[in-house]
Write a protein that holds these residues in place. Structure first.
Motif, PDB file in Angstrom:
ATOM      1  N   ASN A 166      -6.704  -3.283  -2.907  1.00  0.00           N
ATOM      2  CA  ASN A 166      -6.859  -1.952  -2.312  1.00  0.00           C
ATOM      3  C   ASN A 166      -8.144  -1.841  -1.498  1.00  0.00           C
ATOM      4  OD1 ASN A 166      -4.445  -0.984  -3.248  1.00  0.00           O
ATOM      5  ND2 ASN A 166      -5.312   0.466  -4.707  1.00  0.00           N
ATOM      6  N   ARG A 207       0.791   8.837  -0.370  1.00  0.00           N
ATOM      7  CA  ARG A 207       0.208   7.687  -1.064  1.00  0.00           C
ATOM      8  C   ARG A 207      -0.220   8.024  -2.481  1.00  0.00           C
ATOM      9  NH1 ARG A 207      -0.410   4.140  -3.557  1.00  0.00           N
ATOM     10  NH2 ARG A 207      -1.586   2.200  -3.298  1.00  0.00           N
ATOM     11  N   THR A 263      -5.850  -5.852  -8.442  1.00  0.00           N
ATOM     12  CA  THR A 263      -5.219  -4.831  -7.611  1.00  0.00           C
ATOM     13  C   THR A 263      -6.272  -3.964  -6.932  1.00  0.00           C
ATOM     14  OG1 THR A 263      -3.345  -4.830  -9.144  1.00  0.00           O
ATOM     15  CG2 THR A 263      -3.490  -3.003  -7.596  1.00  0.00           C
ATOM     16  N   ALA A 280       3.316  -1.185 -11.614  1.00  0.00           N
ATOM     17  CA  ALA A 280       2.230  -0.578 -10.854  1.00  0.00           C
ATOM     18  C   ALA A 280       1.114  -0.186 -11.806  1.00  0.00           C
ATOM     19  CB  ALA A 280       2.724   0.636 -10.079  1.00  0.00           C
ATOM     20  N   THR A 284      -0.389   1.560  -7.534  1.00  0.00           N
ATOM     21  CA  THR A 284      -0.318   0.396  -6.650  1.00  0.00           C
ATOM     22  C   THR A 284       0.458  -0.721  -7.325  1.00  0.00           C
ATOM     23  OG1 THR A 284      -2.536   0.992  -5.842  1.00  0.00           O
ATOM     24  CG2 THR A 284      -1.681  -1.179  -5.234  1.00  0.00           C
ATOM     25  N   PHE A 319      -8.219   3.873  -4.224  1.00  0.00           N
ATOM     26  CA  PHE A 319      -7.996   3.713  -2.788  1.00  0.00           C
ATOM     27  C   PHE A 319      -8.740   4.858  -2.129  1.00  0.00           C
ATOM     28  CE2 PHE A 319      -5.136   4.258   1.031  1.00  0.00           C
ATOM     29  CZ  PHE A 319      -5.522   3.098   1.664  1.00  0.00           C
ATOM     30  N   THR A 372       1.660  -4.324  -8.458  1.00  0.00           N
ATOM     31  CA  THR A 372       0.846  -5.469  -8.885  1.00  0.00           C
ATOM     32  C   THR A 372       1.400  -6.794  -8.368  1.00  0.00           C
ATOM     33  OG1 THR A 372       2.105  -5.581 -10.952  1.00  0.00           O
ATOM     34  CG2 THR A 372       0.079  -4.274 -10.963  1.00  0.00           C
ATOM     35  N   ASP A 394       0.799  -1.228   0.000  1.00  0.00           N
ATOM     36  CA  ASP A 394       0.000   0.000   0.000  1.00  0.00           C
ATOM     37  C   ASP A 394       0.830   1.276   0.000  1.00  0.00           C
ATOM     38  OD1 ASP A 394       0.870  -0.678   2.588  1.00  0.00           O
ATOM     39  OD2 ASP A 394      -0.682   0.555   3.504  1.00  0.00           O
ATOM     40  N   GLN A 395       2.035   1.252  -0.590  1.00  0.00           N
ATOM     41  CA  GLN A 395       2.806   2.482  -0.719  1.00  0.00           C
ATOM     42  C   GLN A 395       3.111   2.759  -2.185  1.00  0.00           C
ATOM     43  OE1 GLN A 395       6.197   2.614   1.956  1.00  0.00           O
ATOM     44  NE2 GLN A 395       4.861   3.311   3.593  1.00  0.00           N
ATOM     45  N   ASP A 396       3.292   4.033  -2.489  1.00  0.00           N
ATOM     46  CA  ASP A 396       3.590   4.468  -3.850  1.00  0.00           C
ATOM     47  C   ASP A 396       5.072   4.237  -4.114  1.00  0.00           C
ATOM     48  OD1 ASP A 396       3.980   5.756  -6.254  1.00  0.00           O
ATOM     49  OD2 ASP A 396       2.739   7.492  -5.739  1.00  0.00           O
TER      50      ASP A 396
END
Length: 308
Positions: free
Chosen positions: A274, A294, A270, A210, A222, A215, A224, A202-204
């Motif tokens: 989320n 985020r 994904t 991604a 996010t 979210f 994958t 859950d982090q960028d």
């Protein structure tokens, strides 16, 4: 098969690593304190740092504004204050997770729910992906779970080699293995062998693997990895909920494995992940790591959501 601890290298004693060793010494001292006292210290630290972390305070406020538009300004401001106070416990809970003794960990009050979901999947020969989120107590709850089941973790390597050596060695006291985020092949092999891997997607990460998935209704870059690890290994994906209770203990809940996962659509999968994480956050929003940007990466053409 459990990993061996990393070998010590004399180069780690170089003066450039001395700040890391000093920090590790402080972490070790903190881990010697009783859990209840640590939580009180963490709240005090959070109250102090809230006054100096101006930029991060603005990030937390912006995240909460984006994710909880239904709250009025006073309620959002209150949640920001609670979150910043809670963020101080992140430091002490990480210290306890990494370097607390087995006896100290066993004394922590913890309630488990849903372990049978994991046991059922393992009995059928599946590996397990425990998908959690970045709460201040993520690492400590992973160690609490490790008292019941053997787990491995996924992580990002620390920039300082001495700190990386010490923390990986500490983690391998209670984890079967620790895989760096790029060690996909090794992680898949572990899962195919029936292993359980805990991680939080859950982090960028601003990487190429991604997609944009909602979210709290906001498109969020996010990774994958959940889809790909499950597809390549046949592992079951089990949501890993955890929160700190009002009594100072922890409540850990494992839900049933996601049905028909993975599917053919990586974005849809994904999005499902989320949605699980969003439910986790809604159960204890003040304990989530809102200090992280985020929503830093935006879809092409979208305006930035944070002040430059």
């Amino acid at each position: 098969m459990p990993q061996s601890p990393p070998r010590f290298r004399p180069a780690l004693l170089s003066p450039r690593h001395w700040p890391a060793w000093i920090g590790l010494g402080l972490i070790r001292l903190v881990a010697l304190l009783p859990h209840g006292l640590l939580l009180r210290i963490g709240r005090v630290l959070g109250g102090l740092t809230a006054r100096v972390l101006g930029e991060r305070r603005r990030v937390a406020a912006r995240n909460i504004e984006l994710c909880f538009p239904e709250l009025d300004p006073a309620a959002r401001a209150r949640l920001v204050r609670e979150n910043l106070r809670d963020s101080g416990t992140l430091l002490v809970e990480f210290a306890l997770a990494w370097m607390g003794s087995r006896r100290a960990i066993e004394r922590i009050p913890v309630e488990f729910e849903g372990l049978h979901h994991l046991e059922q999947a393992r009995a059928r020969g599946h590996g397990i992906l425990l998908v959690g989120a970045h709460f201040s107590h993520l690492e400590l709850c992973a160690r609490l779970v490790s008292q019941r089941i053997a787990i491995a973790g996924m992580y990002r390597e620390h920039a300082d080699a001495a700190f990386e050596w010490a923390i990986k060695r500490a983690r391998l006291r209670y984890a079967d293995a620790m895989f760096e985020k790029n060690e996909l092949r090794q992680t898949v092999r572990y899962l195919k062998g029936g292993g359980t891997v805990w991680y939080a997607p859950d982090q960028d990460m601003r990487g190429k693997d991604a997609v944009f998935a909602p979210f709290f209704g906001v498109p969020a870059a996010t990774i994958t990895a959940t889809h790909h690890l499950a597809r390549l290994s046949g592992a079951k994906v089990i949501p890993f909920f955890h929160r700190r209770t009002a009594a100072g203990g922890y409540a850990i809940r494992l839900e049933a494995a996601l049905d028909a996962f993975p599917g053919d659509d990586v974005v849809a999968d994904t999005t499902r992940v989320n949605a699980c994480i969003e439910r986790m956050v809604r159960e204890a929003p003040e304990q989530y790591l809102w200090l992280h940007k985020r929503f830093k990466t935006r879809p092409p053409g979208d305006a930035p959501l944070y002040d430059r």
